[in-house]
Design an enzyme around this catalytic site. Structure first.
Site, PDB file in Angstrom:
ATOM      1  N   HIS A 208       0.846  -1.198   0.000  1.00  0.00           N
ATOM      2  CA  HIS A 208       0.000   0.000   0.000  1.00  0.00           C
ATOM      3  C   HIS A 208       0.886   1.255   0.000  1.00  0.00           C
ATOM      4  O   HIS A 208       0.575   2.253  -0.652  1.00  0.00           O
ATOM      5  CB  HIS A 208      -0.895   0.035   1.244  1.00  0.00           C
ATOM      6  CG  HIS A 208      -1.829  -1.132   1.379  1.00  0.00           C
ATOM      7  ND1 HIS A 208      -1.637  -2.120   2.311  1.00  0.00           N
ATOM      8  CD2 HIS A 208      -2.961  -1.460   0.708  1.00  0.00           C
ATOM      9  CE1 HIS A 208      -2.630  -3.002   2.222  1.00  0.00           C
ATOM     10  NE2 HIS A 208      -3.440  -2.637   1.258  1.00  0.00           N
TER      11      HIS A 208
ATOM     12  N   MET B 285       3.338  -9.149  -0.768  1.00  0.00           N
ATOM     13  CA  MET B 285       2.774  -8.633   0.488  1.00  0.00           C
ATOM     14  C   MET B 285       1.260  -8.611   0.399  1.00  0.00           C
ATOM     15  O   MET B 285       0.689  -8.279  -0.640  1.00  0.00           O
ATOM     16  CB  MET B 285       3.297  -7.234   0.758  1.00  0.00           C
ATOM     17  CG  MET B 285       4.741  -7.243   1.150  1.00  0.00           C
ATOM     18  SD  MET B 285       5.225  -5.654   1.805  1.00  0.00           S
ATOM     19  CE  MET B 285       6.960  -5.974   2.077  1.00  0.00           C
TER      20      MET B 285
ATOM     21  N   ARG C  77      -3.499 -10.426   4.188  1.00  0.00           N
ATOM     22  CA  ARG C  77      -3.896 -11.766   4.626  1.00  0.00           C
ATOM     23  C   ARG C  77      -2.692 -12.642   5.009  1.00  0.00           C
ATOM     24  O   ARG C  77      -2.891 -13.709   5.579  1.00  0.00           O
ATOM     25  CB  ARG C  77      -4.722 -12.452   3.537  1.00  0.00           C
ATOM     26  CG  ARG C  77      -6.103 -11.825   3.356  1.00  0.00           C
ATOM     27  CD  ARG C  77      -6.995 -12.642   2.428  1.00  0.00           C
ATOM     28  NE  ARG C  77      -8.382 -12.208   2.490  1.00  0.00           N
ATOM     29  CZ  ARG C  77      -8.972 -11.403   1.584  1.00  0.00           C
ATOM     30  NH1 ARG C  77      -8.303 -10.956   0.547  1.00  0.00           N
ATOM     31  NH2 ARG C  77     -10.243 -11.064   1.722  1.00  0.00           N
TER      32      ARG C  77
HETATM   33  P1  AMP Z   1      -6.413  -4.075  -0.302  1.00  0.00           P
HETATM   34  O1  AMP Z   1      -6.263  -3.241   0.913  1.00  0.00           O
HETATM   35  O2  AMP Z   1      -5.856  -5.461  -0.145  1.00  0.00           O
HETATM   36  O3  AMP Z   1      -7.774  -4.032  -0.913  1.00  0.00           O
HETATM   37  O4  AMP Z   1      -5.458  -3.429  -1.390  1.00  0.00           O
HETATM   38  C1  AMP Z   1      -5.548  -2.070  -1.709  1.00  0.00           C
HETATM   39  C2  AMP Z   1      -4.676  -1.800  -2.903  1.00  0.00           C
HETATM   40  O5  AMP Z   1      -3.326  -2.144  -2.603  1.00  0.00           O
HETATM   41  C3  AMP Z   1      -5.079  -2.629  -4.131  1.00  0.00           C
HETATM   42  O6  AMP Z   1      -4.977  -1.819  -5.281  1.00  0.00           O
HETATM   43  C4  AMP Z   1      -4.064  -3.723  -4.116  1.00  0.00           C
HETATM   44  O7  AMP Z   1      -3.829  -4.273  -5.403  1.00  0.00           O
HETATM   45  C5  AMP Z   1      -2.839  -2.997  -3.613  1.00  0.00           C
HETATM   46  N1  AMP Z   1      -1.863  -3.943  -3.068  1.00  0.00           N
HETATM   47  C6  AMP Z   1      -2.094  -4.903  -2.142  1.00  0.00           C
HETATM   48  N2  AMP Z   1      -0.973  -5.622  -1.931  1.00  0.00           N
HETATM   49  C7  AMP Z   1      -0.018  -5.099  -2.741  1.00  0.00           C
HETATM   50  C8  AMP Z   1       1.363  -5.408  -2.984  1.00  0.00           C
HETATM   51  N3  AMP Z   1       1.986  -6.407  -2.369  1.00  0.00           N
HETATM   52  N4  AMP Z   1       2.035  -4.642  -3.873  1.00  0.00           N
HETATM   53  C9  AMP Z   1       1.409  -3.635  -4.532  1.00  0.00           C
HETATM   54  N5  AMP Z   1       0.122  -3.296  -4.355  1.00  0.00           N
HETATM   55  C10 AMP Z   1      -0.578  -4.024  -3.468  1.00  0.00           C
END
Ligand code: AMP
Length: 288
Positions: free
Chosen positions: A37, A184, A187
């Site tokens: 993030h 990353m 979860r």
């Molecule tokens: P989430 O909080 O899991 O819904 O993710 C929010 C945003 O962060 C989404 O656009 C995800 O694709 C991005 N994201 C989550 N994990 C990663 C990662 N390891 N590297 C880059 N972006 C990520």
């Protein structure tokens, strides 16, 4: 950093920034923030004038029996991280603010949303598309930043913005990985030590498929078999899919003549993990 918790406050902040001539960058998240993030926020700070991050664990994208209730919620830590990064505003609505009484709209992006992850998670991408449409309508960002880690989501959001004629650039940000290659994810904290170790086979499997591709293998079936073998040898047997697709459309490919992507979803213990790697004919730095 300003904390905004309802639609009106969010809109008022946007209006203020627009009046001052600022270009707005937007990073939607579900919180439990990590360096992945962080990378999205960095990109937004670098390429726009004002960055707003949203934290909202969206109930409509979780199916029955999924982890909505136990999804990690660590708001104070998240806020601290965003503050330190220099983020300008944090949108943190509750469910009633996002889905006020009488809410009826649902957006689907089909058939993109019913394949791959959509097979095991029916309705998931509909929930994602709907909440993202509401958020983009509220924030009206110049650019919105999404991780390539969730590659199917990225393609679906691009489609949504194109189809609805929204004036927002969707920027895909490469996947940030742990030292052993594991992507990353909020979860990952569900994994016990043994499962965490086993999970490193996921990037190894995708990396092997990519290495074979770069060495000249163009048959999707063969690349999928290479990746599948590495997963099963590591004791990952519940493979929901391992699939080579077109990077642009996610259509199945027999042979990779255009840019491709190899995607997987597996169960490690009780945790569902997804990952992907791009198969580009001319590898570039910015590939996930
Ligand atoms: P989430 O909080 O899991 O819904 O993710 C929010 C945003 O962060 C989404 O656009 C995800 O694709 C991005 N994201 C989550 N994990 C990663 C990662 N390891 N590297 C880059 N972006 C990520």
């Amino acid at each position: 950093m300003e904390l905004l918790t309802n639609r009106n406050a969010m809109r008022a902040w946007v209006q203020e920034q627009r009046k001052a001539g600022h270009r707005i960058g937007f990073v939607p998240t579900m919180g439990a923030l990590h360096a992945g993030h962080g990378r999205l926020v960095q990109e937004s700070l670098a390429f726009t004038d004002r960055t707003v991050v949203s934290i909202f664990v969206n109930p409509t994208q979780f199916g029955p029996g999924e982890d909505f209730d136990r999804y990690p919620r660590i708001f104070e830590q998240d806020r601290e991280m965003l503050q330190q990064q220099g983020c300008h505003a944090l949108f943190y609505p509750d469910v009633a603010a996002m889905y006020p009484d009488g809410f009826q709209t649902a957006i689907t992006v089909e058939p993109l949303g019913s394949q791959l992850c959509g097979l095991k998670r029916p309705g998931h991408f509909g929930g994602v598309a709907t909440v993202v449409a509401v958020l983009l309508g509220l924030v009206r960002p110049d650019k919105a930043f999404f991780g390539l880690k969730d590659y199917q989501q990225f393609v679906i959001i691009q489609r949504l913005v194109l189809d609805l004629g929204l004036e927002c650039e969707i920027v895909g940000v490469p996947t940030v990985r742990e030292a052993d290659g594991l992507a990353m994810s909020s979860r990952n904290r569900y994994l016990n030590d043994e499962d965490r170790q086993r999970a490193s086979a996921i990037p190894a499997a995708l990396g092997a498929a990519r290495a074979a591709f770069l060495a000249g293998e163009r048959q999707s079936g063969r690349l999928e078999a290479i990746a599948r073998r590495i997963l099963t040898e590591a004791g990952i047997h519940r493979i929901q899919y391992i699939s080579v697709r077109s990077a642009a459309t996610l259509m199945p490919l027999e042979q990779i003549l255009e840019d491709g992507v190899v995607l997987t979803a597996v169960m490690v213990g009780n945790t569902r993990l997804i990952d992907n790697m791009l198969l580009k004919h001319q590898p570039q730095e910015r590939d996930g």
